[in-house]
Design an enzyme around this catalytic site. Structure first.
Site, PDB file in Angstrom:
ATOM      1  N   LEU A  65       0.828  -1.203   0.000  1.00  0.00           N
ATOM      2  CA  LEU A  65       0.000   0.000   0.000  1.00  0.00           C
ATOM      3  C   LEU A  65       0.865   1.257   0.000  1.00  0.00           C
ATOM      4  O   LEU A  65       2.057   1.205   0.306  1.00  0.00           O
ATOM      5  CB  LEU A  65      -0.909  -0.032   1.233  1.00  0.00           C
ATOM      6  CG  LEU A  65      -1.965  -1.144   1.190  1.00  0.00           C
ATOM      7  CD1 LEU A  65      -2.618  -1.355   2.539  1.00  0.00           C
ATOM      8  CD2 LEU A  65      -3.007  -0.849   0.124  1.00  0.00           C
ATOM      9  N   PRO A  66       0.262   2.413  -0.325  1.00  0.00           N
ATOM     10  CA  PRO A  66       1.072   3.621  -0.470  1.00  0.00           C
ATOM     11  C   PRO A  66       1.804   4.063   0.805  1.00  0.00           C
ATOM     12  O   PRO A  66       2.992   4.367   0.752  1.00  0.00           O
ATOM     13  CB  PRO A  66       0.054   4.692  -0.899  1.00  0.00           C
ATOM     14  CG  PRO A  66      -1.081   3.929  -1.502  1.00  0.00           C
ATOM     15  CD  PRO A  66      -1.128   2.620  -0.771  1.00  0.00           C
ATOM     16  N   THR A  96       6.347   0.729   1.864  1.00  0.00           N
ATOM     17  CA  THR A  96       7.368   1.538   2.538  1.00  0.00           C
ATOM     18  C   THR A  96       6.644   2.494   3.474  1.00  0.00           C
ATOM     19  O   THR A  96       5.912   3.384   3.013  1.00  0.00           O
ATOM     20  CB  THR A  96       8.194   2.352   1.511  1.00  0.00           C
ATOM     21  OG1 THR A  96       8.747   1.453   0.560  1.00  0.00           O
ATOM     22  CG2 THR A  96       9.312   3.115   2.203  1.00  0.00           C
ATOM     23  N   LYS A 171      15.169   0.395   4.310  1.00  0.00           N
ATOM     24  CA  LYS A 171      14.543   0.899   3.076  1.00  0.00           C
ATOM     25  C   LYS A 171      14.606   2.432   3.004  1.00  0.00           C
ATOM     26  O   LYS A 171      14.861   3.013   1.943  1.00  0.00           O
ATOM     27  CB  LYS A 171      13.085   0.412   3.038  1.00  0.00           C
ATOM     28  CG  LYS A 171      12.232   0.999   1.946  1.00  0.00           C
ATOM     29  CD  LYS A 171      12.659   0.550   0.570  1.00  0.00           C
ATOM     30  CE  LYS A 171      11.837   1.244  -0.503  1.00  0.00           C
ATOM     31  NZ  LYS A 171      12.378   1.044  -1.842  1.00  0.00           N
ATOM     32  N   LYS A 246       7.258  11.142  -0.148  1.00  0.00           N
ATOM     33  CA  LYS A 246       6.894  10.489   1.132  1.00  0.00           C
ATOM     34  C   LYS A 246       8.127   9.848   1.763  1.00  0.00           C
ATOM     35  O   LYS A 246       8.389  10.027   2.951  1.00  0.00           O
ATOM     36  CB  LYS A 246       5.829   9.418   0.868  1.00  0.00           C
ATOM     37  CG  LYS A 246       5.543   8.535   2.071  1.00  0.00           C
ATOM     38  CD  LYS A 246       5.000   7.165   1.679  1.00  0.00           C
ATOM     39  CE  LYS A 246       5.969   6.368   0.870  1.00  0.00           C
ATOM     40  NZ  LYS A 246       5.673   4.956   0.681  1.00  0.00           N
TER      41      LYS A 246
HETATM   42  P1  NAD Z   1       0.656   2.507  -6.439  1.00  0.00           P
HETATM   43  O1  NAD Z   1       0.013   3.781  -6.068  1.00  0.00           O
HETATM   44  O2  NAD Z   1       0.868   2.162  -7.862  1.00  0.00           O
HETATM   45  O3  NAD Z   1      -0.153   1.277  -5.767  1.00  0.00           O
HETATM   46  C1  NAD Z   1      -0.791   1.342  -4.526  1.00  0.00           C
HETATM   47  C2  NAD Z   1      -2.128   0.656  -4.688  1.00  0.00           C
HETATM   48  O4  NAD Z   1      -2.783   0.573  -3.410  1.00  0.00           O
HETATM   49  C3  NAD Z   1      -3.087   1.409  -5.624  1.00  0.00           C
HETATM   50  O5  NAD Z   1      -3.503   0.543  -6.667  1.00  0.00           O
HETATM   51  C4  NAD Z   1      -4.242   1.812  -4.721  1.00  0.00           C
HETATM   52  O6  NAD Z   1      -5.499   1.787  -5.370  1.00  0.00           O
HETATM   53  C5  NAD Z   1      -4.155   0.752  -3.648  1.00  0.00           C
HETATM   54  N1  NAD Z   1      -4.814   1.125  -2.395  1.00  0.00           N
HETATM   55  C6  NAD Z   1      -4.714   2.285  -1.699  1.00  0.00           C
HETATM   56  N2  NAD Z   1      -5.467   2.215  -0.579  1.00  0.00           N
HETATM   57  C7  NAD Z   1      -6.034   0.983  -0.575  1.00  0.00           C
HETATM   58  C8  NAD Z   1      -6.917   0.309   0.310  1.00  0.00           C
HETATM   59  N3  NAD Z   1      -7.363   0.895   1.411  1.00  0.00           N
HETATM   60  N4  NAD Z   1      -7.300  -0.958   0.005  1.00  0.00           N
HETATM   61  C9  NAD Z   1      -6.857  -1.563  -1.116  1.00  0.00           C
HETATM   62  N5  NAD Z   1      -6.012  -0.971  -2.011  1.00  0.00           N
HETATM   63  C10 NAD Z   1      -5.620   0.281  -1.729  1.00  0.00           C
HETATM   64  O7  NAD Z   1       2.050   2.468  -5.630  1.00  0.00           O
HETATM   65  P2  NAD Z   1       3.285   1.464  -5.852  1.00  0.00           P
HETATM   66  O8  NAD Z   1       4.269   2.128  -6.713  1.00  0.00           O
HETATM   67  O9  NAD Z   1       2.772   0.109  -6.170  1.00  0.00           O
HETATM   68  O10 NAD Z   1       3.895   1.513  -4.364  1.00  0.00           O
HETATM   69  C11 NAD Z   1       3.331   0.764  -3.297  1.00  0.00           C
HETATM   70  C12 NAD Z   1       4.323   0.822  -2.137  1.00  0.00           C
HETATM   71  O11 NAD Z   1       5.591   0.284  -2.560  1.00  0.00           O
HETATM   72  C13 NAD Z   1       4.622   2.242  -1.632  1.00  0.00           C
HETATM   73  O12 NAD Z   1       4.766   2.211  -0.235  1.00  0.00           O
HETATM   74  C14 NAD Z   1       5.934   2.589  -2.323  1.00  0.00           C
HETATM   75  O13 NAD Z   1       6.653   3.561  -1.591  1.00  0.00           O
HETATM   76  C15 NAD Z   1       6.626   1.236  -2.363  1.00  0.00           C
HETATM   77  N6  NAD Z   1       7.614   1.017  -3.434  1.00  0.00           N
HETATM   78  C16 NAD Z   1       7.352   1.389  -4.724  1.00  0.00           C
HETATM   79  C17 NAD Z   1       8.312   1.135  -5.719  1.00  0.00           C
HETATM   80  C18 NAD Z   1       8.094   1.511  -7.166  1.00  0.00           C
HETATM   81  O14 NAD Z   1       9.066   1.470  -7.939  1.00  0.00           O
HETATM   82  N7  NAD Z   1       6.894   1.865  -7.581  1.00  0.00           N
HETATM   83  C19 NAD Z   1       9.518   0.505  -5.381  1.00  0.00           C
HETATM   84  C20 NAD Z   1       9.732   0.116  -4.068  1.00  0.00           C
HETATM   85  C21 NAD Z   1       8.773   0.372  -3.101  1.00  0.00           C
END
Ligand code: NAD
Length: 296
Positions: A65-66, A96, A171, A246
């Site tokens: 999740l975000p 994260t 991280k 963030k």
């Molecule tokens: P994203 O915004 O693409 O995905 C997050 C998903 O969570 C979205 O699809 C959203 O609809 C869903 N969501 C939000 N609230 C929700 C809820 N209450 N119930 C169900 N679903 C819900 O973000 P991402 O890039 O996939 O990142 C997710 C996490 O991973 C973050 O914490 C980010 O910091 C971390 N991260 C991302 C990357 C990257 O390259 N994108 C790399 C490493 C870590």
């Protein structure tokens, strides 16, 4: 077949869940975005109408999740999963978030006899799709071993960083460095471009020289240099500016708590804030290079 509930099927969670499906697990996903659910269903998983429905009968729950507030509400909220999942469940949070929130969720899990680890990742969306992520895990050694078979489907390197919250601390340090690397690499590339160098040639030279780094190797911010990088796809997908902002906030708050000097991270944080004001928070974080362009 072990049922896995996967909550959060975005840029990272979507491909991670699909890799678990490919490995033969019964994956039931939930996300607020219907298209994300459809993609999992097309890949052979199943979709749930709520997080509680996804978790029904699941032995393993994975969340991606975000931010911390989403994770806290998913597990500890009035409607939270810790009120409904089986005591023998294994819960892996890959988001994260603040180390403090991870510790709080971990403590509540322990009180209830639920096995919990914080397991944030590095490797980007390409690593998520290829199943080559690096996991930085916090929690007890026994639970890390319990989680290892699932983590090994989604990743290549699994590091046990220490007790609850330690994965998040590792991280945060990593992403603070990544933000500095992305801004510094963008600046160096822009200097070369402004003085007539071909960015692809310059990137190759620097990557084989003392400036070599992950951004030059895998995530070049200049459009057209790497066809697979978000820069060559209009900075869509990838890792959003808002998520990097963030993570810089998490790093700076942690540094304030430990009285650690972080001048480079402070500068990167301000550059990302300025970039977000100018272009919004949803582009990939490599779009920071546009901050160095003249305003039209
Ligand atoms: P994203 O915004 O693409 O995905 C997050 C998903 O969570 C979205 O699809 C959203 O609809 C869903 N969501 C939000 N609230 C929700 C809820 N209450 N119930 C169900 N679903 C819900 O973000 P991402 O890039 O996939 O990142 C997710 C996490 O991973 C973050 O914490 C980010 O910091 C971390 N991260 C991302 C990357 C990257 O390259 N994108 C790399 C490493 C870590």
């Amino acid at each position: 077949m072990t049922k896995i509930a996967f909550i959060g099927l975005g840029n990272m969670g979507g491909p991670m869940a699909q890799n678990l499906v490919k490995a033969g697990y019964d994956v039931c996903g939930f996300d607020l975005v219907p298209e994300a659910l459809d993609q999992l269903a097309q890949a052979g998983g199943s979709k749930a109408g709520s997080m509680r429905e996804a978790a029904q009968g699941a032995r393993v729950v994975i969340s991606m999740l975000p931010a911390g507030k989403h994770v806290e509400s998913l597990y500890l909220g009035d409607d939270g999963l810790f009120n409904i999942i089986d005591r023998s469940s294994l819960v892996i949070d890959c988001s994260t978030i603040e180390a403090e929130v991870a510790k709080k969720v971990g403590e509540r899990a322990e009180e209830q006899g639920i096995s919990f680890i914080d397991a944030p990742v590095s490797g980007g969306t390409a690593g998520a799709a290829a199943g080559t992520l690096t996991f930085m895990v916090g929690g007890s050694a026994g639970i890390v071993e319990q989680a290892r078979p699932y983590l090994e489907v989604m990743g290549q390197n699994i590091f046990h960083a220490g007790g609850a919250g330690a994965g998040q601390l590792a991280k945060i340090c990593n992403n603070m460095l990544l933000a500095v690397l992305m801004t510094g690499t963008s600046e160096a590339l822009k200097l070369g471009i402004d003085n007539g160098l071909d960015p692809a040639v310059l990137a190759e030279i620097m990557n084989k020289s003392s400036g070599g780094n992950w951004v030059l190797e895998k995530y070049n911010p200049v459009p057209g240099v790497m066809p697979e990088a978000p820069a060559s796809n209009g900075y869509q997908g990838g890792f959003m500016v808002g998520l990097m902002a963030k993570d810089l906030g998490l790093a700076l708050n942690t540094a304030a708590g430990s009285k650690t000097a972080t001048p480079m991270a402070s500068l990167a944080d301000n550059l990302y804030k300025m970039h977000a004001i100018r272009t919004g928070s949803t582009k990939d974080f490599s779009s920071i290079i546009q901050l160095y362009d003249p305003v039209n």
